[in-house]
Enzyme design. Structure first.
Site, PDB file in Angstrom:
ATOM      1  N   ARG A  17      -8.488  -7.101  -1.723  1.00 36.50           N
ATOM      2  CA  ARG A  17      -6.876  -7.220  -1.442  1.00 36.50           C
ATOM      3  C   ARG A  17      -6.368  -7.133  -0.200  1.00 36.50           C
ATOM      4  O   ARG A  17      -6.898  -5.982   0.289  1.00 36.50           O
ATOM      5  CB  ARG A  17      -6.233  -6.385  -2.447  1.00 36.50           C
ATOM      6  CG  ARG A  17      -4.807  -6.297  -2.439  1.00 36.50           C
ATOM      7  CD  ARG A  17      -4.408  -5.567  -3.674  1.00 36.50           C
ATOM      8  NE  ARG A  17      -4.610  -4.238  -3.168  1.00 36.50           N
ATOM      9  CZ  ARG A  17      -3.888  -3.184  -2.726  1.00 36.50           C
ATOM     10  NH1 ARG A  17      -2.660  -3.721  -2.206  1.00 36.50           N
ATOM     11  NH2 ARG A  17      -4.376  -2.122  -2.607  1.00 36.50           N
ATOM     12  N   GLU A  76      -0.487  -2.415   8.965  1.00 35.52           N
ATOM     13  CA  GLU A  76      -1.703  -2.190   8.040  1.00 35.52           C
ATOM     14  C   GLU A  76      -3.067  -3.029   8.379  1.00 35.52           C
ATOM     15  O   GLU A  76      -2.668  -4.307   9.079  1.00 35.52           O
ATOM     16  CB  GLU A  76      -1.439  -1.951   6.744  1.00 35.52           C
ATOM     17  CG  GLU A  76      -0.718  -0.546   6.543  1.00 35.52           C
ATOM     18  CD  GLU A  76      -0.378  -0.388   5.084  1.00 35.52           C
ATOM     19  OE1 GLU A  76      -1.277  -1.080   4.031  1.00 35.52           O
ATOM     20  OE2 GLU A  76       0.265   0.427   4.445  1.00 35.52           O
ATOM     21  N   HIS A 110     -10.865   2.053  -1.502  1.00 37.88           N
ATOM     22  CA  HIS A 110     -10.052   2.782  -0.411  1.00 37.88           C
ATOM     23  C   HIS A 110     -10.755   3.301   0.509  1.00 37.88           C
ATOM     24  O   HIS A 110     -11.558   4.314   0.186  1.00 37.88           O
ATOM     25  CB  HIS A 110      -8.694   3.263  -0.835  1.00 37.88           C
ATOM     26  CG  HIS A 110      -7.670   3.353   0.068  1.00 37.88           C
ATOM     27  ND1 HIS A 110      -7.854   4.112   1.304  1.00 37.88           N
ATOM     28  CD2 HIS A 110      -6.343   2.767   0.432  1.00 37.88           C
ATOM     29  CE1 HIS A 110      -6.753   3.914   2.223  1.00 37.88           C
ATOM     30  NE2 HIS A 110      -6.010   2.928   1.548  1.00 37.88           N
ATOM     31  N   HIS A 170      -9.744   1.856  -5.856  1.00 35.87           N
ATOM     32  CA  HIS A 170      -8.446   2.165  -5.750  1.00 35.87           C
ATOM     33  C   HIS A 170      -7.679   1.160  -6.574  1.00 35.87           C
ATOM     34  O   HIS A 170      -6.449   1.266  -6.959  1.00 35.87           O
ATOM     35  CB  HIS A 170      -8.391   1.754  -3.997  1.00 35.87           C
ATOM     36  CG  HIS A 170      -6.992   1.877  -3.751  1.00 35.87           C
ATOM     37  ND1 HIS A 170      -6.000   2.889  -3.784  1.00 35.87           N
ATOM     38  CD2 HIS A 170      -6.063   0.867  -2.756  1.00 35.87           C
ATOM     39  CE1 HIS A 170      -5.017   2.810  -3.155  1.00 35.87           C
ATOM     40  NE2 HIS A 170      -4.985   1.266  -2.668  1.00 35.87           N
ATOM     41  N   ARG A 214     -10.641  -3.700   4.032  1.00 37.88           N
ATOM     42  CA  ARG A 214     -10.992  -2.515   3.348  1.00 37.88           C
ATOM     43  C   ARG A 214     -12.330  -2.430   2.892  1.00 37.88           C
ATOM     44  O   ARG A 214     -13.347  -1.386   3.032  1.00 37.88           O
ATOM     45  CB  ARG A 214     -10.321  -2.095   2.206  1.00 37.88           C
ATOM     46  CG  ARG A 214      -8.750  -1.794   2.538  1.00 37.88           C
ATOM     47  CD  ARG A 214      -7.828  -1.469   1.430  1.00 37.88           C
ATOM     48  NE  ARG A 214      -6.720  -1.139   1.953  1.00 37.88           N
ATOM     49  CZ  ARG A 214      -5.484  -0.935   1.120  1.00 37.88           C
ATOM     50  NH1 ARG A 214      -5.748  -1.068  -0.103  1.00 37.88           N
ATOM     51  NH2 ARG A 214      -4.513  -0.361   1.843  1.00 37.88           N
TER      52      ARG A 214
END
Ligand code: SIN
Length: 522
Positions: A389, A119, A247, A354, A293
């Site tokens: 994060r 990811e 997100h 998110h 992100r």
């Protein structure tokens, strides 16, 4: 009217990975546990809907590399101690607890090896997953185990109203001289709408996130920011509340309600493109589609503004080399049900709220600033996530701090009551309870969610934040006034918490003049 009371060693409010891990660990330590959830089904939680996965250990990986990735994503303000704890303890708990003890069915290759996904911003392929329903696999394994434990009582359909604290809820004037502490909670039984008291030696908040205070969110309806509001009303310290992670890819469709399109798709080479099919992330970051992100969300936002578009595309059909339907069955089915065949056409996506990177301040043992109150999982502010994060660290944080909080409680356990129960006020109902009008609640939610989305969203300005402060402030006063006269029900309690949490986020954003990570001031 009967004054219903419950007693336990450990009260846990919330039933996602953090709460249920803590429940099982406390049960194992011989403690008497109550788990409270406002939902009629213990499984209903943010955890249940997590798609992507949980960080573990990749090939050629090390705690140092994972720590480095967490600190880089956190944009300079992650707590290095929290990052190191997660990187060292996390993979061990995944193996010992999730795999060996509760038997989570993570995806494996034909030869039986655990599969690892990639990811954004991870320097290694190190994410365990269970197809694209990892959270469901974890939650169901936890619930099964919890239901088998004789010393865990489960109160479903019970909503926490307020934490019980001394001196605030004590009728004894001398308690003013005691160190403030949490001794349990007032809980609404959603069925009969009466208030019960739970007296606990220790209380753990594990209430998850706050996505529902934004118009567009990947979070389920239960994510109304309850724990942040409960802790704040009890006087606990909160940190980093301005850092709300958006997100980049939620499904853009009238009937999708923020359905998440996992970052794992970009890990399998899916690319973001404009509506005419041109990839654009390389123009924004050297990491391209796998940039952090906050950067990806802002790039999408900019592309949409520049072109006057209401969405961009995420194209996995043209770029992936895997069997899309087999790897992402839930996403495939959901999109197909809305007329989008992701194996053959691009997916319309937009960013959505998110994750709360901050939360109720806790130390390495999960202790808040209020004695005997702990916080774990998304509601907590360990400092791990800093200003943004790293993907797939949230389930792991819930697991690690769920374990650590219970270890601290069992090491320091002291059941001696420092107060007389008769000093603690029973719930006082208003003389004439006013009925809640669902239409008013609905409209208040619309106001909060659109205010937060438009003024406290991906790109903020002080003018917008100032407006948000005034608008949310007005709503909070009106709701509090009604709350004092109302017959309590879960809808009103959610609204009260949602508004208060919205104000906490707005005020934190307003105080912080510096753009960093997920807090971006234009
Ligand atoms: C995702 O699957 O993209 C979400 C995972 C996460 O937020 O960590």
């Amino acid at each position: 009217m009967k004054d219903m009371k419950h007693y336990c060693d450990v009260l846990i409010i919330g039933s996602g990975i953090a709460g249920l891990t803590a429940a099982l660990a406390a049960s194992d330590a011989g403690l008497d546990v109550i788990v409270v959830t406002k939902e009629p089904d213990l499984r209903e939680s943010n955890t249940f809907y997590a798609q992507g996965g949980i960080v573990c250990k990749g090939v050629d990986d090390s705690p140092e590399l994972l720590t480095q990735d967490i600190l880089s994503a956190g944009a300079g303000i992650s707590n290095p101690e929290a990052a190191r704890i997660l990187a060292v303890d996390g993979p061990r708990y995944v193996e010992e607890f999730l795999i060996n003890t509760i038997g989570v069915p993570f995806s494996r290759s034909e030869s039986g090896e655990l599969e690892l996904a990639q990811e954004g911003s991870h320097s290694r392929r190190r994410i365990l997953y269970s197809m694209d329903t990892t959270g469901k696999a974890i939650e169901e394994s936890l619930v099964k185990k919890v239901r088998q434990c004789g010393n865990i009582r489960i109160l479903e359909d019970h909503t926490a109203i307020d934490l019980l604290t001394i001196p605030h809820h004590s009728t004894n004037p001398l308690s003013l001289y005691m160190e403030p502490r949490c001794i349990g909670a007032y809980i609404l039984n959603n069925q009969d709408e009466r208030v019960e008291r739970i007296f606990s030696a220790y209380t753990i908040l594990a209430t998850g996130g706050l996505g529902r205070i934004f118009l567009h969110t990947t979070n389920p309806v239960c994510a109304t920011g309850d724990g942040f509001a409960l802790a704040s009303r009890a006087g606990a310290r909160l940190i980093n509340m301005e850092y709300i992670q958006f997100h980049p890819t939620s499904l853009f469709h009238r009937d999708a309600d923020g359905f998440l399109i996992s970052e794992a798709l970009r890990g399998e080479r899916a690319r973001l493109t404009t509506r005419d099919g041109a990839p654009f992330m390389d123009r924004y970051s050297p990491l391209g589609d796998l940039a952090p992100r906050d950067e990806v969300s802002r790039a999408i936002y900019e592309e949409m503004i520049k072109r006057g578009d209401t969405y961009v595309y995420l194209d996995i059909a043209s770029f992936a080399t895997i069997d899309i339907q087999k790897r992402f069955p839930a996403i495939y089915e959901k999109c197909l049900s809305l007329g989008i065949d992701i194996a053959n056409e691009p997916i319309p996506v937009v960013p959505a709220a998110h994750y709360a990177c901050g939360g109720v301040y806790v130390d390495a043992r999960g202790r808040t600033s209020l004695k005997n109150l702990y916080a774990i999982g998304e509601v907590s502010g360990t400092g791990l996530h800093g200003a943004n994060r790293l993907a797939s660290t949230s389930l792991l944080e819930g697991l690690v701090w769920g374990m650590r909080a219970v270890r601290d409680i069992s090491e320091t356990f002291d059941e001696a009551k420092s107060y007389k129960e008769s000093d603690i006020a029973a719930w006082i109902y208003p003389d004439k309870e006013e009925e809640v009008d669902p239409a008013l609640i609905h409209q208040d939610w619309l106001s909060i969610r659109s205010t937060m989305w438009n003024y406290v969203g991906i790109i903020r300005t002080f003018k917008r934040l100032d407006r948000a402060k005034a608008d949310v402030g007005y709503l909070i006063n009106r709701t509090n006034e009604f709350y004092r006269k109302a017959r309590l029900n879960p809808l009103l309690l959610d609204l009260r918490n949602g508004i208060q949490t919205a104000l906490i986020v707005v005020e934190a954003a307003f105080r912080n003049r510096k753009s960093r990570g997920a807090h971006y001031i234009a």
